[in-house]
Design an enzyme around this catalytic site. Sequence first.
Site, PDB file in Angstrom:
ATOM      1  N   VAL A 141     -15.850  23.311 -57.842  1.00  0.00           N
ATOM      2  CA  VAL A 141     -16.712  24.197 -58.623  1.00  0.00           C
ATOM      3  C   VAL A 141     -17.643  23.441 -59.559  1.00  0.00           C
ATOM      4  CG1 VAL A 141     -15.094  26.134 -58.507  1.00  0.00           C
ATOM      5  CG2 VAL A 141     -14.972  24.526 -60.441  1.00  0.00           C
ATOM      6  N   ASN A 180     -11.148  31.149 -62.026  1.00  0.00           N
ATOM      7  CA  ASN A 180      -9.805  30.679 -62.366  1.00  0.00           C
ATOM      8  C   ASN A 180      -9.642  29.165 -62.317  1.00  0.00           C
ATOM      9  OD1 ASN A 180      -6.719  30.924 -62.470  1.00  0.00           O
ATOM     10  ND2 ASN A 180      -7.030  30.024 -60.437  1.00  0.00           N
ATOM     11  N   TYR A 200      -9.372  20.455 -73.236  1.00  0.00           N
ATOM     12  CA  TYR A 200      -8.970  21.756 -72.697  1.00  0.00           C
ATOM     13  C   TYR A 200      -9.265  22.873 -73.695  1.00  0.00           C
ATOM     14  CZ  TYR A 200      -5.943  25.243 -70.448  1.00  0.00           C
ATOM     15  OH  TYR A 200      -5.444  26.378 -69.834  1.00  0.00           O
ATOM     16  N   LYS A 241     -11.904  26.066 -73.335  1.00  0.00           N
ATOM     17  CA  LYS A 241     -11.400  27.435 -73.325  1.00  0.00           C
ATOM     18  C   LYS A 241     -12.013  28.270 -74.451  1.00  0.00           C
ATOM     19  CE  LYS A 241      -8.906  27.164 -69.648  1.00  0.00           C
ATOM     20  NZ  LYS A 241      -9.268  27.930 -68.436  1.00  0.00           N
TER      21      LYS A 241
END
Length: 253
Positions: free
Chosen positions: A63, A89, A158, A162
Amino acid sequence: MKERQTKIAAITGAGSGIGRAVAVELVRSGWSVALAGRRTETLRETAELSEADEEVLTVRTDVSQPEEVTALFAAVRDRFGRLDLLFNNAGTFGPGGVPLEELPYDAWRHVVDTNLTGAFLCAQAAFRQMKEQDPRGGRIINNGSISAHTPRPQSIAYTATKHALTGLTKSLSLDGRPYGIACGQIDIGNAATDMTERMRTGTLQANGELAVEPVMDVADVASTVRHMAELPLEANVQFATVLATAMPYVGRG
């Protein structure tokens, strides 16, 4: 009773974990699904678990690569003719247990390219298709995380991606309104997958201690995504938080 029209979903990171569970849940509920991921063999395993080969398309996709995302959505259009749902996802935690000051630049870029840029590229491609198709519209569900709210120690890449994903979700929701495109986010805490296996043996807490954390069945996440996906486009779950009840999140420190 009116016959149910088959709906079409694309799921990234579908070769394992939450992506696999959601794919199986949707196929068994009557959806046709395009499975995207970096490993063809694990995508095939997901397709076999769904037990409906004619309703499943597998497309090897990184992706973070624009041309591969373009190819994914072209394949969905060619096979199914439209797209009703993107479950964004695909993601990676990055190297665990690495202090901020020692995090390599390449590791930072890999997490950002996968979790944020990849989500943007897929959302953009889905948005274009949903805007142009007839009937127009569709839904995008982004996989956020408890880390979209509260970080774990040594998780700066991370956590940053997010948090950014929440902004992506809000912008997609706003920009999608004129075209019947709804966007929501599911923030998941401690679903039992390979990614959370360390929770069973002990993971670093905010106070510096290691502690075993409870996990929940990934099927409970999948059923929540299905509920969000099957709402009429006039209704939207903007943000949903699904977590193991006793995990250290509220009051994590």
